[in-house]
Design a protein around this motif. Structure first.
Motif, PDB file in Angstrom:
ATOM      1  N   PHE A   9       0.841  -1.198   0.000  1.00  6.69           N
ATOM      2  CA  PHE A   9       0.000   0.000   0.000  1.00  6.69           C
ATOM      3  C   PHE A   9       0.875   1.248   0.000  1.00  6.69           C
ATOM      4  CE2 PHE A   9      -2.872  -3.253   1.324  1.00  6.69           C
ATOM      5  CZ  PHE A   9      -4.118  -2.844   0.879  1.00  6.69           C
ATOM      6  N   PHE A  10       0.452   2.218  -0.802  1.00  6.65           N
ATOM      7  CA  PHE A  10       1.192   3.462  -0.943  1.00  6.65           C
ATOM      8  C   PHE A  10       0.246   4.645  -0.728  1.00  6.65           C
ATOM      9  CE2 PHE A  10       3.476   0.263  -3.260  1.00  6.65           C
ATOM     10  CZ  PHE A  10       4.811   0.522  -2.960  1.00  6.65           C
ATOM     11  N   TYR A  11       0.813   5.735  -0.191  1.00  7.08           N
ATOM     12  CA  TYR A  11       0.006   6.906   0.122  1.00  7.08           C
ATOM     13  C   TYR A  11      -0.551   7.545  -1.146  1.00  7.08           C
ATOM     14  CZ  TYR A  11       1.786   6.574   4.872  1.00  7.08           C
ATOM     15  OH  TYR A  11       2.083   6.124   6.137  1.00  7.08           O
ATOM     16  N   TRP A  12      -1.765   8.060  -1.007  1.00  8.15           N
ATOM     17  CA  TRP A  12      -2.456   8.708  -2.115  1.00  8.15           C
ATOM     18  C   TRP A  12      -3.033  10.030  -1.642  1.00  8.15           C
ATOM     19  CZ3 TRP A  12      -7.535  10.297  -2.176  1.00  8.15           C
ATOM     20  CH2 TRP A  12      -8.052  10.719  -3.405  1.00  8.15           C
ATOM     21  N   ASP A  13      -3.068  10.992  -2.522  1.00  7.12           N
ATOM     22  CA  ASP A  13      -3.769  12.242  -2.239  1.00  7.12           C
ATOM     23  C   ASP A  13      -4.494  12.677  -3.504  1.00  7.12           C
ATOM     24  OD1 ASP A  13      -2.020  14.372  -3.735  1.00  7.12           O
ATOM     25  OD2 ASP A  13      -0.598  13.149  -2.596  1.00  7.12           O
ATOM     26  N   PRO A  14      -5.553  13.491  -3.352  1.00  9.71           N
ATOM     27  CA  PRO A  14      -6.314  13.906  -4.540  1.00  9.71           C
ATOM     28  C   PRO A  14      -5.411  14.549  -5.588  1.00  9.71           C
ATOM     29  CG  PRO A  14      -7.492  14.483  -2.540  1.00  9.71           C
ATOM     30  CD  PRO A  14      -6.141  14.001  -2.106  1.00  9.71           C
ATOM     31  N   GLY A  15      -5.556  14.122  -6.803  1.00  9.91           N
ATOM     32  CA  GLY A  15      -4.746  14.649  -7.891  1.00  9.91           C
ATOM     33  C   GLY A  15      -3.469  13.875  -8.144  1.00  9.91           C
ATOM     34  N   ALA A  16      -3.144  12.936  -7.243  1.00  9.68           N
ATOM     35  CA  ALA A  16      -1.924  12.144  -7.435  1.00  9.68           C
ATOM     36  C   ALA A  16      -2.086  11.258  -8.665  1.00  9.68           C
ATOM     37  CB  ALA A  16      -1.646  11.293  -6.206  1.00  9.68           C
ATOM     38  N   PRO A  17      -1.047  11.120  -9.468  1.00 11.75           N
ATOM     39  CA  PRO A  17      -1.156  10.282 -10.671  1.00 11.75           C
ATOM     40  C   PRO A  17      -1.305   8.817 -10.312  1.00 11.75           C
ATOM     41  CG  PRO A  17       1.116  10.978 -10.324  1.00 11.75           C
ATOM     42  CD  PRO A  17       0.290  11.724  -9.325  1.00 11.75           C
ATOM     43  N   LEU A  18      -2.076   8.126 -11.108  1.00  6.29           N
ATOM     44  CA  LEU A  18      -2.229   6.683 -10.974  1.00  6.29           C
ATOM     45  C   LEU A  18      -1.713   6.023 -12.245  1.00  6.29           C
ATOM     46  CD1 LEU A  18      -5.834   6.596  -9.460  1.00  6.29           C
ATOM     47  CD2 LEU A  18      -3.694   6.189  -8.229  1.00  6.29           C
ATOM     48  N   VAL A  19      -1.217   4.812 -12.104  1.00  3.33           N
ATOM     49  CA  VAL A  19      -0.683   4.099 -13.248  1.00  3.33           C
ATOM     50  C   VAL A  19      -1.472   2.805 -13.429  1.00  3.33           C
ATOM     51  CG1 VAL A  19       1.627   5.076 -12.987  1.00  3.33           C
ATOM     52  CG2 VAL A  19       1.053   2.939 -11.819  1.00  3.33           C
ATOM     53  N   THR A  20      -1.549   2.310 -14.637  1.00  4.47           N
ATOM     54  CA  THR A  20      -2.259   1.070 -14.906  1.00  4.47           C
ATOM     55  C   THR A  20      -1.383  -0.109 -14.488  1.00  4.47           C
ATOM     56  OG1 THR A  20      -3.422   2.073 -16.772  1.00  4.47           O
ATOM     57  CG2 THR A  20      -3.387  -0.326 -16.660  1.00  4.47           C
ATOM     58  N   GLY A  21      -1.921  -0.906 -13.578  1.00  7.84           N
ATOM     59  CA  GLY A  21      -1.168  -2.043 -13.068  1.00  7.84           C
ATOM     60  C   GLY A  21      -1.686  -3.354 -13.623  1.00  7.84           C
ATOM     61  N   HIS A  22      -1.457  -4.407 -12.869  1.00  4.46           N
ATOM     62  CA  HIS A  22      -1.928  -5.731 -13.272  1.00  4.46           C
ATOM     63  C   HIS A  22      -3.454  -5.725 -13.400  1.00  4.46           C
ATOM     64  CE1 HIS A  22       2.084  -6.629 -11.659  1.00  4.46           C
ATOM     65  NE2 HIS A  22       2.066  -7.678 -12.453  1.00  4.46           N
ATOM     66  N   PHE A  23      -3.951  -6.479 -14.329  1.00  3.97           N
ATOM     67  CA  PHE A  23      -5.389  -6.646 -14.556  1.00  3.97           C
ATOM     68  C   PHE A  23      -6.058  -5.354 -15.023  1.00  3.97           C
ATOM     69  CE2 PHE A  23      -4.155  -9.411 -10.907  1.00  3.97           C
ATOM     70  CZ  PHE A  23      -4.131 -10.609 -11.596  1.00  3.97           C
ATOM     71  N   GLY A  24      -5.269  -4.358 -15.413  1.00  2.00           N
ATOM     72  CA  GLY A  24      -5.822  -3.106 -15.901  1.00  2.00           C
ATOM     73  C   GLY A  24      -6.367  -2.193 -14.826  1.00  2.00           C
ATOM     74  N   ILE A  25      -6.051  -2.464 -13.565  1.00  3.49           N
ATOM     75  CA  ILE A  25      -6.540  -1.660 -12.446  1.00  3.49           C
ATOM     76  C   ILE A  25      -5.581  -0.503 -12.193  1.00  3.49           C
ATOM     77  CG2 ILE A  25      -7.108  -1.699  -9.984  1.00  3.49           C
ATOM     78  CD1 ILE A  25      -7.761  -4.681 -10.313  1.00  3.49           C
ATOM     79  N   LEU A  26      -6.128   0.681 -11.963  1.00  3.58           N
ATOM     80  CA  LEU A  26      -5.287   1.838 -11.661  1.00  3.58           C
ATOM     81  C   LEU A  26      -4.709   1.702 -10.259  1.00  3.58           C
ATOM     82  CD1 LEU A  26      -7.400   4.756 -13.180  1.00  3.58           C
ATOM     83  CD2 LEU A  26      -5.318   3.709 -14.095  1.00  3.58           C
ATOM     84  N   GLU A  27      -3.413   1.979 -10.150  1.00  3.17           N
ATOM     85  CA  GLU A  27      -2.684   1.830  -8.890  1.00  3.17           C
ATOM     86  C   GLU A  27      -1.854   3.085  -8.621  1.00  3.17           C
ATOM     87  OE1 GLU A  27      -1.785  -2.981  -9.130  1.00  3.17           O
ATOM     88  OE2 GLU A  27      -0.219  -1.547  -9.648  1.00  3.17           O
TER      89      GLU A  27
END
Length: 198
Positions: free
Chosen positions: A95-113
């Motif tokens: 698990f990694f910290y997230w904040d509004p506007g933080a970029p997400l990347v497409t990971g395994h199974f096409g889920i944004l991470e």
């Protein structure tokens, strides 16, 4: 998948409101440096710190409950939001910290991470995505076992975050559903109708 967009968003909003109503109902001690015992609506084994919580959540995939607005609100309240990432196949999630506007990347199974930057502390509360639930806290996921391995890793470290499945109320499993030996049960579920513990 059969929900209209209007019904989907209405259900997602109601689910988020049930979670927020429960969270706001918790009573906190005034002593800043001490743990507190929460109300009886929490499983007895749990304690929650008085300061901002670490809340693990998920980024909605397909027609999972859309909790993005809830995450924004929780972050604005001072809670730390963390999202899962598959760093290694067939291993526990990280698990990694997230904040509004933080970029997400497409990971395994096409889920944004989240991007793999600062790894998070063990969460106090976990909102888990799921396909179905049983009346004894059984969780039907996607079959990869990632959350089961993650929860097992927390247990090995003697960590026990509150596990809440985010699921539609009508996704109840048949009464004869049998969980596998490695399946980890939930503490409760939050739906568009209620939040309840098992």
């Amino acid at each position: 998948m059969q929900l209209s967009e209007v019904a989907y968003q209405a259900r997602s909003k109601a689910l988020s409101e049930h979670f927020m109503g429960w969270l706001n109902s918790l009573e906190y001690e005034t002593q800043a440096q001490h743990d507190f015992d929460a109300l009886k609506i929490l499983p007895a084994r749990h304690k929650i710190r008085r300061q901002g919580l670490v809340i693990a959540a998920y980024w909605p995939f397909r027609q999972e409950p859309d909790i993005r607005a809830l995450l924004d609100e929780l972050y604005a309240m001072g809670h730390e939001i963390v999202l899962p990432k598959i760093v290694e196949k067939n291993a526990a999630l990280q698990f990694f910290y997230w904040d509004p506007g933080a970029p997400l990347v497409t990971g395994h199974f096409g889920i944004l991470e989240p991007e793999a930057k600062e790894i998070a502390n063990t969460p106090d509360i976990v909102l888990l995505p799921m396909l179905g639930y049983g009346e004894q806290g059984e969780r039907l996921g996607y079959g990869g076992g990632y959350y089961d391995r993650t929860i097992a890793a927390w247990e090995a470290q003697e960590q026990s975050p509150i596990l809440l499945g985010a699921v539609w109320s009508d996704a109840r499993l048949p009464s004869d559903y049998e969980a596998l030996a490695h399946d980890k049960p939930l503490d409760g579920i939050v739906t568009e109708r209620e939040l309840r513990f098992f």
